[in-house]
Design an enzyme around this catalytic site. Structure first.
Site, PDB file in Angstrom:
ATOM      1  N   ASN A 115       0.872  -1.184   0.000  1.00  0.00           N
ATOM      2  CA  ASN A 115       0.000   0.000   0.000  1.00  0.00           C
ATOM      3  C   ASN A 115       0.907   1.231   0.000  1.00  0.00           C
ATOM      4  O   ASN A 115       1.515   1.554   1.025  1.00  0.00           O
ATOM      5  CB  ASN A 115      -0.890  -0.034   1.248  1.00  0.00           C
ATOM      6  CG  ASN A 115      -1.734   1.219   1.392  1.00  0.00           C
ATOM      7  OD1 ASN A 115      -1.856   2.005   0.443  1.00  0.00           O
ATOM      8  ND2 ASN A 115      -2.314   1.406   2.564  1.00  0.00           N
TER       9      ASN A 115
ATOM     10  N   LYS B 243       0.113   4.268  -0.253  1.00  0.00           N
ATOM     11  CA  LYS B 243      -0.548   5.416   0.402  1.00  0.00           C
ATOM     12  C   LYS B 243      -0.358   6.692  -0.428  1.00  0.00           C
ATOM     13  O   LYS B 243      -0.225   6.627  -1.634  1.00  0.00           O
ATOM     14  CB  LYS B 243      -0.035   5.584   1.832  1.00  0.00           C
ATOM     15  CG  LYS B 243      -0.025   4.282   2.624  1.00  0.00           C
ATOM     16  CD  LYS B 243       0.101   4.528   4.081  1.00  0.00           C
ATOM     17  CE  LYS B 243       0.223   3.212   4.822  1.00  0.00           C
ATOM     18  NZ  LYS B 243      -0.003   3.351   6.232  1.00  0.00           N
TER      19      LYS B 243
ATOM     20  N   HIS C 135      -9.637   0.679   4.973  1.00  0.00           N
ATOM     21  CA  HIS C 135      -8.332   0.880   5.619  1.00  0.00           C
ATOM     22  C   HIS C 135      -8.523   1.791   6.837  1.00  0.00           C
ATOM     23  O   HIS C 135      -9.334   2.719   6.800  1.00  0.00           O
ATOM     24  CB  HIS C 135      -7.344   1.488   4.630  1.00  0.00           C
ATOM     25  CG  HIS C 135      -5.942   1.476   5.154  1.00  0.00           C
ATOM     26  ND1 HIS C 135      -5.491   2.404   6.052  1.00  0.00           N
ATOM     27  CD2 HIS C 135      -4.908   0.622   4.929  1.00  0.00           C
ATOM     28  CE1 HIS C 135      -4.221   2.130   6.357  1.00  0.00           C
ATOM     29  NE2 HIS C 135      -3.852   1.050   5.688  1.00  0.00           N
TER      30      HIS C 135
ATOM     31  N   GLU D 263      -5.500  -5.636  10.545  1.00  0.00           N
ATOM     32  CA  GLU D 263      -4.557  -4.546  10.767  1.00  0.00           C
ATOM     33  C   GLU D 263      -4.935  -3.805  12.050  1.00  0.00           C
ATOM     34  O   GLU D 263      -5.736  -2.854  12.007  1.00  0.00           O
ATOM     35  CB  GLU D 263      -4.611  -3.564   9.601  1.00  0.00           C
ATOM     36  CG  GLU D 263      -4.240  -4.158   8.263  1.00  0.00           C
ATOM     37  CD  GLU D 263      -3.640  -3.084   7.364  1.00  0.00           C
ATOM     38  OE1 GLU D 263      -2.502  -3.273   6.930  1.00  0.00           O
ATOM     39  OE2 GLU D 263      -4.287  -2.060   7.121  1.00  0.00           O
TER      40      GLU D 263
HETATM   41  C1  PEP Z   1      -0.888  -0.157   5.928  1.00  0.00           C
HETATM   42  O1  PEP Z   1      -0.838   0.814   5.216  1.00  0.00           O
HETATM   43  O2  PEP Z   1      -1.874  -0.883   5.877  1.00  0.00           O
HETATM   44  C2  PEP Z   1       0.208  -0.438   6.855  1.00  0.00           C
HETATM   45  C3  PEP Z   1       0.175  -1.565   7.486  1.00  0.00           C
HETATM   46  O3  PEP Z   1       1.197   0.504   7.015  1.00  0.00           O
HETATM   47  P1  PEP Z   1       2.624   0.292   7.727  1.00  0.00           P
HETATM   48  O4  PEP Z   1       3.202  -1.005   7.171  1.00  0.00           O
HETATM   49  O5  PEP Z   1       3.420   1.472   7.321  1.00  0.00           O
HETATM   50  O6  PEP Z   1       2.400   0.198   9.194  1.00  0.00           O
END
Ligand code: PEP
Length: 267
Positions: free
Chosen positions: A9, A11, A97, A169
Site C-alpha cells: 500500500n 498510500k 483501511h 490490521e
Molecule cells: C498499511 O498501510 O496498511 C500499513 C500496514 O502501514 P505500515 O506497514 O506502514 O504500518
C-alpha cells in the site's frame, strides 16, 4: 500448494511523475529474474498514478487501488468508481483501511457497500479490519473485528465471498513500529475465521485469505506470517522500497510449500 499474498500500500506517497517513474524502474530491476512462485504480489499506488502503473508494472506484479466508491457513477465529487478501476486493469482494491476510517470517517456499513461495488466489477476487495488501541486495551478486539467482518460481508453471496481477502490490521500497529506477538495475531485469525464460518460455513471460511498488516518488514515476517494458516501481509511504508518489497516476496516464496490445514477452533 499454498499461495501467499504480499500487498504493498503506497498510500499518498510517490508525489510526482518523476518519483513514480523511478519507483517503477527500480521495481522492474529488483524483480527481474526472481522466482516468485506461490506469491501473489499486488501494489496499490494512489489513484492519480493508477494508469501509469497499469501500463508499466512489471509482470507478474498485479495492480491494486487504495479505495473505491460504492456508487456506479454520478455527482460524487472526488470519488472513483469500481468500473473506472476495472477499466485500468486493477484487480484488487483495499477497502476500510484504518486511515480511511479515521480521516474520512468511513463506517462499517460503507465498507460493506464498497465491498459489493468492487465485487460487482469483478475486483477482489481487500477488507481491512482491526481494533483501536483503546479497544485493544479494553479487551474488545474480538468483538470489534467480528462486527467489522459481519458488516463487510453483509449480503455477499457465498460464491462471491471467496473473492474477498481480509487484512487484520490493528490500528495501533499501523505506522507505529509496534507489532503484535504471533499468538495475538493468530488468535485474531481464528476470530476472523469464526465470524466467516458463522456468516457462511467453515469450508468457505477456509477459502478466504487472511493477511496481517501493521509495521511489517522483512525481519518480522516469521513473527507475523509464517504460521501456516496466515496467508500473507499488507505492507505500508516498507513497500516504498522496491528492494525491501522484493526481499519480502522472496522470503514468502521460500515458505510456499507449507500446507494449509483447516483452522482448529482454539480460543
Ligand atoms: C498499511 O498501510 O496498511 C500499513 C500496514 O502501514 P505500515 O506497514 O506502514 O504500518
Amino acid at each position: 500448494m499454498k499461495k501467499r499474498y504480499l500487498i504493498g500500500n503506497l498510500k499518498m506517497n510517490l508525489n510526482s511523475i518523476a518519483e513514480t517513474e523511478q519507483y517503477l524502474v527500480s521495481l522492474k530491476k529488483e524483480i527481474f529474474g526472481k522466482r516468485i512462485d506461490g506469491v501473489e504480489v499486488i501494489v496499490a499506488p494512489s489513484s492519480t498514478y493508477l494508469e501509469r502503473f497499469s501500463r508499466e508494472l512489471p509482470e507478474p506484479v498485479l495492480l491494486g487501488a487504495q479505495d473505491v466508491f460504492w456508487e456506479k457513477e454520478g455527482s460524487y465529487t472526488g470519488q472513483v468508481s469500481a468500473s473506472m478501476l476495472h477499466d485500468l486493469h486493477t484487480g484488487f482494491v483495499i477497502v476500510g483501511h484504518s486511515e480511511r476510517r479515521l480521516y474520512a470517517h468511513e463506517n462499517d456499513a460503507e465498507v460493506g457497500w464498497k465491498v459489493r461495488a468492487a465485487l460487482h466489477e469483478n475486483l477482489h476487495p481487500i477488507v481491512c479490519v482491526g481494533e483501536t488501541s483503546e479497544e485493544h486495551d479494553q479487551g474488545e478486539a474480538a468483538d470489534v473485528v467480528s462486527r467489522q467482518i459481519v458488516e463487510a460481508f453483509r449480503d455477499v453471496p457465498p460464491l462471491l465471498a471467496e473473492r474477498v481477502l481480509v487484512a487484520y490490521e490493528p490500528r495501533w500497529a499501523i505506522g507505529t513500529d509496534t507489532t503484535p506477538e504471533s499468538e495475538e495475531i493468530f488468535e485474531m485469525r481464528i476470530v476472523i475465521h469464526r465470524a466467516l464460518a458463522e456468516a457462511y460455513d467453515p469450508a468457505i471460511a477456509d477459502k478466504i485469505p487472511v493477511l496481517y498488516g501493521g509495521s511489517v518488514k522483512a525481519s518480522l515476517l516469521d513473527r507475523v506470517c509464517f504460521e501456516p494458516r496466515m496467508d500473507g501481509v499488507l505492507v505500508g511504508r516498507e513497500s516504498l522500497y522496491p528492494h525491501e518489497l522484493v526481499r519480502m516476496v522472496n522470503l514468502l516464496g521460500e515458505h510456499e510449500s507449507l500446507e494449509r490445514e483447516p483452522i482448529q477452533e482454539q480460543v
